[in-house]
Design a protein around this motif. Structure first.
Motif, short mmCIF file in Angstrom:
data_model
loop_
_atom_site.label_atom_id
_atom_site.label_comp_id
_atom_site.label_asym_id
_atom_site.label_seq_id
_atom_site.Cartn_x
_atom_site.Cartn_y
_atom_site.Cartn_z
N ILE A 31 0.85 -1.18 0.00
CA ILE A 31 0.00 0.00 0.00
C ILE A 31 0.90 1.24 0.00
N GLU A 32 0.58 2.19 -0.86
CA GLU A 32 1.38 3.42 -0.91
C GLU A 32 0.72 4.55 -0.15
N ILE A 33 1.50 5.21 0.67
CA ILE A 33 1.08 6.41 1.39
C ILE A 33 2.07 7.50 1.01
N ASP A 34 1.57 8.55 0.40
CA ASP A 34 2.43 9.66 -0.06
C ASP A 34 3.57 9.15 -0.94
N GLY A 35 3.21 8.22 -1.85
CA GLY A 35 4.18 7.73 -2.83
C GLY A 35 5.20 6.74 -2.31
N GLU A 36 4.99 6.21 -1.11
CA GLU A 36 5.92 5.28 -0.50
C GLU A 36 5.16 4.10 0.08
N THR A 37 5.57 2.87 -0.21
CA THR A 37 4.88 1.72 0.37
C THR A 37 5.10 1.71 1.87
N ILE A 38 4.13 1.12 2.60
CA ILE A 38 4.26 1.16 4.05
C ILE A 38 5.44 0.32 4.54
N ILE A 39 5.81 -0.71 3.79
CA ILE A 39 6.95 -1.51 4.23
C ILE A 39 8.26 -0.75 4.00
N GLU A 40 8.33 -0.01 2.88
CA GLU A 40 9.52 0.82 2.64
C GLU A 40 9.59 1.97 3.65
N ARG A 41 8.42 2.46 4.06
CA ARG A 41 8.39 3.50 5.08
C ARG A 41 9.00 2.98 6.38
N THR A 42 8.62 1.76 6.77
CA THR A 42 9.15 1.18 8.00
C THR A 42 10.66 1.02 7.91
N ILE A 43 11.14 0.54 6.77
CA ILE A 43 12.59 0.39 6.58
C ILE A 43 13.30 1.74 6.71
N ARG A 44 12.73 2.76 6.08
CA ARG A 44 13.34 4.09 6.12
C ARG A 44 13.38 4.65 7.54
N LEU A 45 12.26 4.52 8.27
CA LEU A 45 12.20 5.09 9.61
C LEU A 45 13.11 4.35 10.58
N VAL A 46 13.18 3.04 10.47
CA VAL A 46 14.09 2.28 11.34
C VAL A 46 15.53 2.73 11.09
N SER A 47 15.90 2.86 9.81
CA SER A 47 17.26 3.30 9.48
C SER A 47 17.52 4.72 9.96
N GLN A 48 16.48 5.55 9.94
CA GLN A 48 16.62 6.93 10.38
C GLN A 48 16.91 7.02 11.87
N PHE A 49 16.19 6.24 12.67
CA PHE A 49 16.34 6.31 14.11
C PHE A 49 17.39 5.35 14.68
N ASP A 50 17.80 4.37 13.87
CA ASP A 50 18.88 3.47 14.27
C ASP A 50 19.77 3.24 13.04
N PRO A 51 20.70 4.15 12.79
CA PRO A 51 21.54 4.08 11.59
C PRO A 51 22.35 2.79 11.47
N ASN A 52 22.58 2.10 12.59
CA ASN A 52 23.36 0.86 12.57
C ASN A 52 22.49 -0.39 12.42
N ALA A 53 21.20 -0.18 12.19
CA ALA A 53 20.26 -1.30 12.15
C ALA A 53 20.54 -2.26 11.00
N GLU A 54 20.36 -3.53 11.29
CA GLU A 54 20.27 -4.55 10.24
C GLU A 54 18.78 -4.84 10.08
N ILE A 55 18.28 -4.76 8.86
CA ILE A 55 16.84 -4.94 8.63
C ILE A 55 16.61 -6.14 7.73
#
Length: 203
Positions: A31-55
């Motif tokens: 599902i896209e919200i503001d041109g971004e799928t919700i799963i890609e949104r989760t990946i982006r936000l996790v990386s934003q708040f935990d730059p060392n994250a393995e996803i």
């Protein structure tokens, strides 16, 4: 027990999605919200708040390969409790749902909060994340819930039953005891097309 910072985030996206029923020709994780799928949104936000994250995204669908993450095909996915991929359970992982829309505030809380065992995040209706700081506890309660379901002693085997098993709460009703971060308006679930349409009306 020494604490280990959670750095591996497992986004569970290997469900059948029967209630979504391939609405608009897509899976609900896409599902896209503001041109971004919700799963890609989760990946982006996790990386934003935990730059060392393995996803890691768990899915058997090759199209679920996203930048910033690794796709993994679970060895077993028979029951809903199996979405917590047993072979990936480890001290220092966090399970997230691929069909959940997380606000920035929600992901920030999930990344920043810790305890020394299991920490559940969710609403009064749904668990939306579990952080594991004690893999033995996670494995123990996943197996316990799975067996109870197979023995027909409980009707469901999802995140709530896992929490109830961990906190030794009755399975008949949902209640919050401890080891729980309560969200109010910080996540949205897209289980059915109705959920999605409602979100679009207010978004």
């Amino acid at each position: 027990m020494s604490k280990k910072k959670v750095t591996t985030y497992i986004i569970m996206a290997d469900g059948k999605g029967t209630r979504w029923n391939h609405y608009q020709g897509i899976e609900k994780h896409l599902i896209e919200i503001d041109g971004e799928t919700i799963i890609e949104r989760t990946i982006r936000l996790v990386s934003q708040f935990d730059p060392n994250a393995e996803i890691i995204v768990t899915s058997h669908d090759p199209s679920y390969t996203f930048a910033g993450s690794t796709r993994y095909e679970p060895l077993n996915n028979q029951l809903e409790i199996d979405r917590f991929t047993v072979e990936l359970i480890d001290t220092g992982v966090c399970f997230l749902y691929g069909d959940t829309y997380y606000t920035e505030r929600a992901i920030r809380k999930i990344v920043k909060k810790h305890n020394d065992s299991l920490l559940f995040f969710g609403t009064a209706k749904k668990i939306v994340a579990i952080k594991v700081t004690d893999e033995k506890q996670m494995r123990k309660h996943c197996q316990h819930v799975r067996q109870l379901y197979l023995d027909k002693k409980i009707e469901k085997c999802i995140g709530w039953q896992l929490y109830q098993s961990f906190e030794q709460l009755p399975f008949e009703k949902r209640q919050i005891k401890g080891h729980f971060v309560l969200f109010e308006d910080e996540t949205i679930d897209f289980n059915t097309p109705k959920d999605y349409k409602k979100f679009l009306r207010i978004h």
